[in-house]
Write an enzyme that holds these catalytic residues in place. Structure first.
Site, PDB file in Angstrom:
ATOM      1  N   HIS A  51       0.967  -0.978  -0.048  1.00 29.79           N
ATOM      2  CA  HIS A  51      -0.075   0.278   0.217  1.00 29.79           C
ATOM      3  C   HIS A  51       1.276   0.991  -0.221  1.00 29.79           C
ATOM      4  O   HIS A  51       0.159   2.387   0.395  1.00 29.79           O
ATOM      5  CB  HIS A  51      -0.826  -0.586   1.133  1.00 29.79           C
ATOM      6  CG  HIS A  51      -2.023  -1.056   0.812  1.00 29.79           C
ATOM      7  ND1 HIS A  51      -3.139  -0.115   0.512  1.00 29.79           N
ATOM      8  CD2 HIS A  51      -2.421  -1.957   1.221  1.00 29.79           C
ATOM      9  CE1 HIS A  51      -3.813  -1.434   0.417  1.00 29.79           C
ATOM     10  NE2 HIS A  51      -3.395  -2.520   0.911  1.00 29.79           N
ATOM     11  N   ASP A 191       1.719  -3.593  -9.469  1.00 27.50           N
ATOM     12  CA  ASP A 191       1.316  -5.396 -10.160  1.00 27.50           C
ATOM     13  C   ASP A 191       1.538  -4.766 -11.794  1.00 27.50           C
ATOM     14  O   ASP A 191       1.857  -5.915 -12.545  1.00 27.50           O
ATOM     15  CB  ASP A 191      -0.022  -4.919  -9.741  1.00 27.50           C
ATOM     16  CG  ASP A 191      -0.845  -5.009  -8.435  1.00 27.50           C
ATOM     17  OD1 ASP A 191      -0.227  -5.066  -8.058  1.00 27.50           O
ATOM     18  OD2 ASP A 191      -1.890  -4.758  -8.420  1.00 27.50           O
ATOM     19  N   ASN A 234     -12.429  -9.039  -3.417  1.00 27.55           N
ATOM     20  CA  ASN A 234     -12.460  -8.252  -4.652  1.00 27.55           C
ATOM     21  C   ASN A 234     -12.757  -7.013  -4.411  1.00 27.55           C
ATOM     22  O   ASN A 234     -12.976  -6.142  -3.778  1.00 27.55           O
ATOM     23  CB  ASN A 234     -13.968  -8.298  -5.316  1.00 27.55           C
ATOM     24  CG  ASN A 234     -13.498  -7.518  -6.971  1.00 27.55           C
ATOM     25  OD1 ASN A 234     -13.377  -7.148  -6.902  1.00 27.55           O
ATOM     26  ND2 ASN A 234     -13.435  -8.490  -7.776  1.00 27.55           N
TER      27      ASN A 234
HETATM   28  P1  ADP Z   1      -6.402  -9.629  -7.392  1.00 25.21           P
HETATM   29  O1  ADP Z   1      -6.012  -9.560  -6.201  1.00 25.21           O
HETATM   30  O2  ADP Z   1      -6.306 -11.206  -7.769  1.00 25.21           O
HETATM   31  O3  ADP Z   1      -6.316  -8.443  -7.662  1.00 25.21           O
HETATM   32  P2  ADP Z   1      -9.563  -8.852  -7.433  1.00 25.21           P
HETATM   33  O4  ADP Z   1     -10.646  -8.811  -6.869  1.00 25.21           O
HETATM   34  O5  ADP Z   1      -8.408  -7.439  -7.680  1.00 25.21           O
HETATM   35  O6  ADP Z   1      -8.291  -9.793  -7.162  1.00 25.21           O
HETATM   36  O7  ADP Z   1      -9.718  -8.992  -9.140  1.00 25.21           O
HETATM   37  C1  ADP Z   1     -10.346  -9.966  -9.232  1.00 25.21           C
HETATM   38  C2  ADP Z   1     -11.153 -10.287 -10.488  1.00 25.21           C
HETATM   39  O8  ADP Z   1     -10.345 -10.385 -11.634  1.00 25.21           O
HETATM   40  C3  ADP Z   1     -11.820 -11.584 -10.306  1.00 25.21           C
HETATM   41  O9  ADP Z   1     -13.481 -10.510  -9.745  1.00 25.21           O
HETATM   42  C4  ADP Z   1     -12.027 -11.649 -12.009  1.00 25.21           C
HETATM   43  O10 ADP Z   1     -13.352 -10.659 -12.336  1.00 25.21           O
HETATM   44  C5  ADP Z   1     -10.829 -11.092 -11.748  1.00 25.21           C
HETATM   45  N1  ADP Z   1     -10.562 -12.751 -12.905  1.00 25.21           N
HETATM   46  C6  ADP Z   1      -9.494 -13.113 -12.264  1.00 25.21           C
HETATM   47  N2  ADP Z   1      -8.615 -14.246 -12.564  1.00 25.21           N
HETATM   48  C7  ADP Z   1      -9.249 -14.757 -14.211  1.00 25.21           C
HETATM   49  C8  ADP Z   1      -9.661 -15.289 -14.723  1.00 25.21           C
HETATM   50  N3  ADP Z   1      -8.822 -16.309 -15.292  1.00 25.21           N
HETATM   51  N4  ADP Z   1     -10.088 -15.647 -15.883  1.00 25.21           N
HETATM   52  C9  ADP Z   1     -11.736 -14.249 -16.047  1.00 25.21           C
HETATM   53  N5  ADP Z   1     -11.057 -13.480 -14.462  1.00 25.21           N
HETATM   54  C10 ADP Z   1     -10.560 -13.169 -13.777  1.00 25.21           C
HETATM   55  P1  NG1 Z   2      -3.840  -6.295  -5.323  1.00 27.92           P
HETATM   56  O1  NG1 Z   2      -2.926  -7.103  -4.352  1.00 27.92           O
HETATM   57  O2  NG1 Z   2      -3.785  -6.949  -7.055  1.00 27.92           O
HETATM   58  O3  NG1 Z   2      -5.017  -6.951  -5.295  1.00 27.92           O
HETATM   59  C1  NG1 Z   2      -3.164  -3.511  -5.151  1.00 27.92           C
HETATM   60  C2  NG1 Z   2      -3.282  -2.964  -5.583  1.00 27.92           C
HETATM   61  C3  NG1 Z   2      -1.529  -2.167  -6.324  1.00 27.92           C
HETATM   62  C4  NG1 Z   2      -1.499  -2.314  -4.174  1.00 27.92           C
HETATM   63  C5  NG1 Z   2      -1.447  -3.660  -3.496  1.00 27.92           C
HETATM   64  C6  NG1 Z   2      -1.441  -2.738  -1.783  1.00 27.92           C
HETATM   65  C7  NG1 Z   2      -4.300  -2.473  -8.412  1.00 27.92           C
HETATM   66  C8  NG1 Z   2      -4.550  -3.011  -9.496  1.00 27.92           C
HETATM   67  N1  NG1 Z   2      -3.392  -3.193  -7.076  1.00 27.92           N
HETATM   68  O4  NG1 Z   2      -2.845  -5.349  -5.183  1.00 27.92           O
HETATM   69  O5  NG1 Z   2      -1.272  -1.784  -6.692  1.00 27.92           O
HETATM   70  O6  NG1 Z   2      -1.686  -1.076  -4.383  1.00 27.92           O
HETATM   71  O7  NG1 Z   2      -2.918  -3.826  -3.836  1.00 27.92           O
HETATM   72  O8  NG1 Z   2       0.201  -3.062  -2.418  1.00 27.92           O
HETATM   73  O9  NG1 Z   2      -4.742  -1.741  -7.518  1.00 27.92           O
END
Ligand code: ADP
Ligand code: NG1
Length: 460
Positions: A51, A191, A234
């Site tokens: 963060h 990321d 999410n």
């Molecule tokens: P993360 O920390 O993994 O980035 P987020 O909650 O920000 O988690 O995002 C997860 C979302 O990304 C899922 O709810 C889905 O909409 C999308 N996602 C992740 N993996 C897949 C996949 N294999 N195919 C399609 N969508 C995906």
């Molecule tokens: P994840 O863990 O992928 O949800 C998020 C933010 C990063 C960073 C981390 C905390 C997005 C796409 N990703 O990552 O930029 O702030 O939390 O270190 O918003």
């Protein structure tokens, strides 16, 4: 420099790669045509620096083997057709001229659309090509390993190649960091940067503004192990993440005004430090002297800054934080400045490799977890329990990784203790619960720094 080059294109006979071969077969069954190419973007594990990317500070992640892979065919119809090997992610199609991203419903196709729109906007494409795409992902979703960004990056790369355009890894990372914000979360760019800039065998220090990366050699005697708490979070579906972004922004402004600076132009805690020309320790003293631990109310913030609620809402708060009434500024700023210092200390230990490097790195990871838990409040009871089990099972350091509030931990384990560690964590965290037990295989694994995004072409 490698990061100024485009992502690599690898030609290979598909018979050598079971996953690509299977994906091609499924693609043909779906679209009655062969894919023209495959785009791949990896997830990541952040070793330290949580963060703080959106505050302008350096972070220290590495790419993991798990990824998002898409088989793609460019088509003349100007329609995007999306399907997924996971039946939970439903088919979707849209005209490439009519991209609308719904911030209120983070459905999977919206992440793909972010990447697509990001590249379309970057080149102001007036006649973008249509695409048939079949997506296959192996990153546990909503678990802090950046499945969402891998999907955005994969979509951005696929759109770039389908439209016969070129961008460097850095340009792609910046474009995808910007366009993932179309989904509503105000992430910092870690990321997408590691997804494009990663190189096999090395973790990276990622610095922003300008975006750049430096190799970080991890100690040879230790292994990094990811363990999923099996609690999904999410980011786009809740306000937790954006509340933290806004709290950091508000802390920046209150501190800037306290120090007599032009607070309106400052948005990030990192920019405030640059303006003040202080080191990170001084910044913690400044926080101590100028912010109070009691939560700030909106009214108190407005009065201090001399603005009304309307201005606060339109210029500082995000769409999903409009109704938040209190903000913890002291705790968030303390976390950010101390975590930024821990990242630099981690890098220094890796560079200097003293005899007790593993212990020193472990201590920094543990301090990071405590700060995430107590000051940033982005942990949860399952993550804390898992960290505790990992430490009692032989890890030298263990912490939540990624956004938190669920998702994964990363632990540093001496190589000779790995087997016992895995057995112990299995017994104590996963085997005590049927649901977690069923998820064990994809939830607990050692990981090594993997390569960044790439394109595959079939060699026939
Ligand atoms: P993360 O920390 O993994 O980035 P987020 O909650 O920000 O988690 O995002 C997860 C979302 O990304 C899922 O709810 C889905 O909409 C999308 N996602 C992740 N993996 C897949 C996949 N294999 N195919 C399609 N969508 C995906
Ligand atoms: P994840 O863990 O992928 O949800 C998020 C933010 C990063 C960073 C981390 C905390 C997005 C796409 N990703 O990552 O930029 O702030 O939390 O270190 O918003």
């Amino acid at each position: 420099m490698a990061e100024r080059a485009p992502p690599p294109t690898v030609r290979l006979p598909l018979a050598d790669n079971d996953r690509l071969y299977e994906l091609k077969k499924l693609f043909i069954a779906k679209y009655s045509h062969e894919p023209s190419f495959y785009a791949r973007a990896p997830g990541r594990v952040n070793l330290i620096g949580e963060h703080i990317d959106y505050c302008g500070y350096a972070v220290l992640p590495m790419a993991i083997e798990q990824d998002i892979l898409a088989a793609v065919q460019s088509v003349d119809t100007q329609v995007l057709q999306l399907s997924n090997t996971n039946p939970n992610y439903l088919d979707f199609s849209v005209s490439v001229h009519d991209i609308y991203i719904d911030k209120t419903k983070p459905l999977w196709h919206n992440y793909f659309l972010c990447g697509l729109k990001g590249v379309q906007d970057h080149f102001s494409l007036s006649c973008p090509t249509g695409m048939n795409c079949l997506v296959d992902g192996t990153i546990p979703a909503s678990s802090g390993l950046s499945s969402s960004s891998a999907l955005v990056c994969c979509a951005g790369l696929a759109t770039l190649i389908a439209n016969s355009k070129t961008l460097s890894k850095v340009e792609l990372a910046e474009t995808c960091a910007k366009c993932e914000r179309y989904i509503g979360t105000e992430g910092g760019g870690m990321d997408q940067s590691i997804s494009f800039l990663a190189e096999e065998g090395t973790a990276k220090l990622i610095e922003f503004n300008p975006l750049r990366s430096t190799d970080v050699k991890l100690p040879s005697g230790a292994v990094f192990v990811i363990a999923n708490s099996c609690v999904e979070m999410n980011k786009a579906a809740t306000a937790h993440f954006n509340i933290r972004v806004v709290e950091c922004r508000l802390a920046t402004k209150i501190l800037a005004k306290s120090k007599g600076l032009d607070w309106k132009s400052l948005m990030k805690l990192g920019d405030l430090q640059s303006k003040l020309g202080c080191n990170l320790e001084d910044m913690q003293t400044i926080v101590e002297k100028n912010l109070h631990p009691k939560p700030y109310t909106r009214e108190e913030i407005c009065e201090f800054l001399g603005i009304d609620l309307e201005e606060l809402r339109t210029t500082i708060l995000s769409q999903n934080t409009q109704d938040v009434s209190t903000f913890k500024l002291y705790q968030r700023a303390m976390h950010v400045y101390s975590e930024a210092a821990r990242v630099l200390a981690f890098k220094k230990v890796c560079d200097e490799a003293p005899a007790n490097a593993v212990q020193l790195l472990g201590d920094l990871m543990n301090q990071s977890h405590v700060s995430c838990r107590d000051m940033y409040e982005c942990s949860c009871s399952e993550l804390d329990q898992l960290v505790d089990i990992c430490l009692k099972s032989g890890a030298v350091g263990s912490r939540l990784t990624g956004a938190g509030w669920g998702g994964c931990t990363v632990s540093m384990v001496p190589a000779d203790k790995l087997e016992d560690f895995l057995l112990n964590v299995q017994e104590k965290y996963y085997k005590t619960d049927e649901r977690k037990s069923a998820l064990l295989k994809q939830s607990l694994f050692a990981t090594k720094p993997g390569p960044g995004a790439m394109v595959f072409l079939e060699e026939k």
